[in-house]
Motif scaffolding. Structure first.
Motif, PDB file in Angstrom:
ATOM      1  N   ARG A   2       0.959  -1.244  -0.070  1.00  0.00           N
ATOM      2  CA  ARG A   2       0.071  -0.006  -0.060  1.00  0.00           C
ATOM      3  C   ARG A   2       0.937   1.397   0.059  1.00  0.00           C
ATOM      4  N   GLY A   3       1.971   1.130   0.090  1.00  0.00           N
ATOM      5  CA  GLY A   3       3.138   2.318   0.259  1.00  0.00           C
ATOM      6  C   GLY A   3       2.974   3.149   1.507  1.00  0.00           C
ATOM      7  N   LEU A   4       2.357   2.575   2.575  1.00  0.00           N
ATOM      8  CA  LEU A   4       2.415   3.006   3.896  1.00  0.00           C
ATOM      9  C   LEU A   4       3.617   3.149   4.553  1.00  0.00           C
ATOM     10  N   LEU A   5       4.551   2.102   4.220  1.00  0.00           N
ATOM     11  CA  LEU A   5       5.913   1.990   4.776  1.00  0.00           C
ATOM     12  C   LEU A   5       6.933   1.515   3.916  1.00  0.00           C
ATOM     13  N   THR A   6       8.244   1.765   3.775  1.00  0.00           N
ATOM     14  CA  THR A   6       8.960   1.129   2.994  1.00  0.00           C
ATOM     15  C   THR A   6       9.052  -0.144   3.707  1.00  0.00           C
ATOM     16  N   ALA A   7       9.952  -1.191   2.950  1.00  0.00           N
ATOM     17  CA  ALA A   7      10.220  -2.465   3.442  1.00  0.00           C
ATOM     18  C   ALA A   7      10.980  -2.239   4.704  1.00  0.00           C
ATOM     19  N   GLN A   8      12.128  -1.235   4.755  1.00  0.00           N
ATOM     20  CA  GLN A   8      12.919  -1.166   5.791  1.00  0.00           C
ATOM     21  C   GLN A   8      12.268  -0.805   7.154  1.00  0.00           C
ATOM     22  N   GLU A   9      11.068   0.251   6.945  1.00  0.00           N
ATOM     23  CA  GLU A   9      10.367   0.894   7.925  1.00  0.00           C
ATOM     24  C   GLU A   9       9.572  -0.454   8.550  1.00  0.00           C
ATOM     25  N   ALA A  10       8.919  -1.111   7.491  1.00  0.00           N
ATOM     26  CA  ALA A  10       8.054  -2.275   7.906  1.00  0.00           C
ATOM     27  C   ALA A  10       8.619  -3.103   8.730  1.00  0.00           C
ATOM     28  N   GLU A  11      10.019  -3.449   8.549  1.00  0.00           N
ATOM     29  CA  GLU A  11      10.758  -4.405   9.195  1.00  0.00           C
ATOM     30  C   GLU A  11      11.196  -3.880  10.397  1.00  0.00           C
ATOM     31  N   TRP A  12      11.525  -2.303  10.520  1.00  0.00           N
ATOM     32  CA  TRP A  12      11.850  -1.886  11.975  1.00  0.00           C
ATOM     33  C   TRP A  12      10.509  -2.043  12.794  1.00  0.00           C
ATOM     34  N   LEU A  13       9.356  -1.580  12.293  1.00  0.00           N
ATOM     35  CA  LEU A  13       8.117  -1.480  13.172  1.00  0.00           C
ATOM     36  C   LEU A  13       7.366  -2.654  13.357  1.00  0.00           C
ATOM     37  N   LEU A  14       7.406  -3.585  12.630  1.00  0.00           N
ATOM     38  CA  LEU A  14       6.621  -4.741  12.867  1.00  0.00           C
ATOM     39  C   LEU A  14       7.363  -6.027  13.317  1.00  0.00           C
ATOM     40  N   ASP A  15       8.701  -5.811  13.521  1.00  0.00           N
ATOM     41  CA  ASP A  15       9.495  -6.804  14.279  1.00  0.00           C
ATOM     42  C   ASP A  15       8.903  -7.295  15.355  1.00  0.00           C
ATOM     43  N   PRO A  16       8.382  -8.365  15.658  1.00  0.00           N
ATOM     44  CA  PRO A  16       7.669  -8.897  16.937  1.00  0.00           C
ATOM     45  C   PRO A  16       8.569  -8.424  18.194  1.00  0.00           C
ATOM     46  N   VAL A  17      10.057  -8.625  18.003  1.00  0.00           N
ATOM     47  CA  VAL A  17      10.835  -8.380  19.209  1.00  0.00           C
ATOM     48  C   VAL A  17      10.672  -7.031  19.733  1.00  0.00           C
ATOM     49  N   ASN A  18      10.478  -6.200  18.735  1.00  0.00           N
ATOM     50  CA  ASN A  18      10.440  -4.464  18.883  1.00  0.00           C
ATOM     51  C   ASN A  18       9.017  -4.348  19.621  1.00  0.00           C
ATOM     52  N   LEU A  19       7.779  -5.038  19.270  1.00  0.00           N
ATOM     53  CA  LEU A  19       6.660  -4.856  19.877  1.00  0.00           C
ATOM     54  C   LEU A  19       6.475  -5.436  20.917  1.00  0.00           C
ATOM     55  N   THR A  20       7.510  -6.198  21.826  1.00  0.00           N
ATOM     56  CA  THR A  20       7.398  -6.584  23.287  1.00  0.00           C
ATOM     57  C   THR A  20       8.125  -5.535  24.069  1.00  0.00           C
ATOM     58  N   ASP A  21       8.771  -4.682  23.590  1.00  0.00           N
ATOM     59  CA  ASP A  21       9.550  -3.522  24.556  1.00  0.00           C
ATOM     60  C   ASP A  21       9.201  -2.237  24.138  1.00  0.00           C
ATOM     61  N   PRO A  22       8.493  -1.683  24.890  1.00  0.00           N
ATOM     62  CA  PRO A  22       7.872  -0.314  24.624  1.00  0.00           C
ATOM     63  C   PRO A  22       8.988   0.622  24.475  1.00  0.00           C
ATOM     64  N   LYS A  23      10.068   0.746  25.167  1.00  0.00           N
ATOM     65  CA  LYS A  23      11.121   1.543  24.864  1.00  0.00           C
ATOM     66  C   LYS A  23      11.655   1.424  23.446  1.00  0.00           C
ATOM     67  N   ARG A  24      11.896   0.004  23.106  1.00  0.00           N
ATOM     68  CA  ARG A  24      12.340  -0.086  21.871  1.00  0.00           C
ATOM     69  C   ARG A  24      11.386   0.495  20.722  1.00  0.00           C
ATOM     70  N   LEU A  25      10.084   0.055  21.146  1.00  0.00           N
ATOM     71  CA  LEU A  25       9.096   0.273  20.103  1.00  0.00           C
ATOM     72  C   LEU A  25       8.873   2.037  20.073  1.00  0.00           C
ATOM     73  N   ASP A  26       9.089   2.666  20.933  1.00  0.00           N
ATOM     74  CA  ASP A  26       8.943   4.037  21.141  1.00  0.00           C
ATOM     75  C   ASP A  26      10.031   4.811  19.871  1.00  0.00           C
ATOM     76  N   ASP A  27      11.368   4.132  20.111  1.00  0.00           N
ATOM     77  CA  ASP A  27      12.505   4.656  19.412  1.00  0.00           C
ATOM     78  C   ASP A  27      11.960   4.416  17.937  1.00  0.00           C
ATOM     79  N   VAL A  28      11.689   3.372  17.485  1.00  0.00           N
ATOM     80  CA  VAL A  28      11.069   3.113  16.351  1.00  0.00           C
ATOM     81  C   VAL A  28      10.163   3.950  15.536  1.00  0.00           C
ATOM     82  N   LEU A  29       9.092   4.435  16.736  1.00  0.00           N
ATOM     83  CA  LEU A  29       8.021   5.214  16.076  1.00  0.00           C
ATOM     84  C   LEU A  29       8.632   6.602  16.089  1.00  0.00           C
TER      85      LEU A  29
END
Length: 474
Positions: free
Chosen positions: A441-468
């Motif tokens: 859909r062009g909402l995110l680049t492949a690299q951004e999607a990799e950062w944002l939707l990595d399940p590991v990042n989603l389990t850590d609020p601080k890491r997720l905040d940095d990605v956001l």
């Protein structure tokens, strides 16, 4: 040989080899009801009834209301009871009417007969009488609940040690599985990713809270109604007896004991047992919940979640080779059911007190002691033979986390709920991952999607905040 004993109802022949006497014999005429005796099922209660008898004998000797030889014999006999020497003679049924007097007199008679034997070489009451001497300055109504509280204090200490071991087992397992990312579930449906370590850490935290609850109610068990005698007025006490008795009881137990603020309250209300039972129920249901989780997470291996493997305890089927069941989690769930049933009974017994005494303490003892025994004996089995041997199926856990559409919640955080919902629906409809849809859909680049939707990042609020922050800046 037989000996003749008498009480307020008449005479009875008692076999001379028995250390109990006529009042215990009368109670046996009403038994068996449960086929469970106070000696077999409530030894701790016998131990602390004897401790009170020993303290009372010392106190009565100190205030010169009892002969020194009689006091010494009672103390020796009570000490032997505390060591478990005469347990086979505590024979009355756990179920009994009369406000626990059958239990109390069983103890009084065993101590009296043994003390008399020490002084004269014969059983009987020629020098030591169960009521006159062993029970001097006491009543069933204040002695029994005092012994109950001391028993529960000891049982709580033993149980706390087992719960602490289970907590440590979960903490160890949480550290071991800290990097195992998996799918969270709410209402048994896919939710955002968590780590197995986070889930297990939650179990340990719950147990830590239960330990705190146990400690809090345990301290209340050191406030005794001893000295209330029959109805709270203290009739039957001689000057100086009560402070001396408390002092000697503290020396015997090693615990700092106090009298109830209001002895009438101490005899009438049983809410301390209700609170203890409630904590046991809280602990049991918490362990039952984690056990149920283990059954779900280990389900399969082919037709279930198969996220973890539990240690094999025994074959799981008489007909299906290779099947292994979650034996210990199922054991803990059944323990919880029984503890909950006991708690309901304790509730009714506490509510059923009338006027100046709660007479249902024998039933309260039966239920609380059973709950303590079930938890104290089953928890180390659960910790050592189940929890410590859990193995995570890392690839299975990761696969569930990566393919779930629940991660669309993060897309909703950035682009709004409607967009996130559309992404999730498209992923389900086209059998694609959320990551694939947002890139298409062009909402995110492949690299951004990799950062944002990595399940590991989603389990850590601080890491997720940095990605956001990084994505929003772009």
């Amino acid at each position: 040989m037989m000996r003749t004993e008498h009480d307020g109802l008449g005479e009875m022949q008692v076999p001379d080899e028995l250390y109990y006497g006529i009042q215990t014999m009368r109670s046996l005429q009403l038994s068996p009801v449960s086929h469970r005796t106070i000696g077999a099922d409530a030894f701790t209660l016998m131990k602390y009834l004897a401790a009170i008898k020993k303290a009372a004998a010392r106190a009565n000797c100190q205030i010169e209301s009892m002969d020194e030889r009689v006091s010494g014999a009672i103390c020796q006999a009570a000490g032997e009871v505390m060591q478990g020497k005469w347990t086979s003679f505590f024979v009355v049924d756990m179920f009994q009417g009369g406000g626990g007097i059958a239990t109390h007199m069983n103890v009084n008679e065993v101590i009296a007969n043994r003390a008399n034997e020490l002084l004269t070489g014969e059983k009987g009451y020629s020098m030591v009488h169960p009521n006159t001497h062993v029970n001097m300055g006491q009543s069933t109504n204040d002695v029994l609940p005092s012994a109950m509280k001391l028993s529960l204090y000891e049982k709580a200490e033993t149980l706390i040690a087992q719960v602490e071991s289970l907590r440590e087992a979960w903490l160890t397992k949480a550290e071991e599985c800290a990097d195992v990312v998996k799918l969270g579930r709410t209402c048994l449906q896919d939710a955002l990713p968590v780590t197995l370590g986070q889930e297990f850490g939650g179990y340990a935290s719950m147990l830590d809270r239960q330990i705190r609850y146990l400690r809090e109610v345990q301290t209340e068990c050191l406030q005794l109604p001893l000295g209330a005698t029959a109805v709270g007025t203290g009739v039957g006490l001689l000057p100086g007896f009560l402070p001396a008795c408390y002092r000697h009881l503290q020396e015997i137990t090693g615990w700092e004991l106090h009298s109830e603020d209001n002895l009438f309250d101490g005899l009438q209300y049983a809410d301390v047992y209700l609170r203890m039972s409630a904590v046991l129920k809280s602990l049991a249901t918490g362990i039952s919940k984690m056990s149920r989780d283990l059954r779900i997470m280990s389900s399969g291996p082919n037709g279930g979640l198969n996220e973890i493997e539990l240690p094999s305890a025994q074959p799981g089927s008489s007909i299906m080779p290779g099947k292994v069941n979650p034996i210990l989690p199922e054991l803990m769930i059944q323990v919880s059911y029984q503890v909950c049933g006991n708690d309901y009974t304790v509730t009714m017994a506490a509510e059923g007190g009338e006027l100046d005494l709660n007479v249902w303490e024998s039933l309260i003892v039966k239920c609380l002691f059973e709950s303590f025994t079930l938890l104290t004996e089953s928890i180390p089995l659960f910790a050592n033979k189940c929890v410590s041997g859990i193995r995570a199926n890392r690839d299975v856990c990761r696969s569930y986390a990566e393919t779930s559409t629940a991660v669309a919640a993060v897309i909703a955080t950035i682009f709004g709920y409607e967009t996130g919902s559309d992404v999730a629906k498209q992923a389900i409809r086209e059998q694609k991952t959320v990551k694939q849809v947002v890139v298409e859909r062009g909402l995110l680049t492949a690299q951004e999607a990799e950062w944002l939707l990595d399940p590991v990042n989603l389990t850590d609020p601080k890491r997720l905040d940095d990605v956001l922050v990084r994505i929003r800046q772009k």
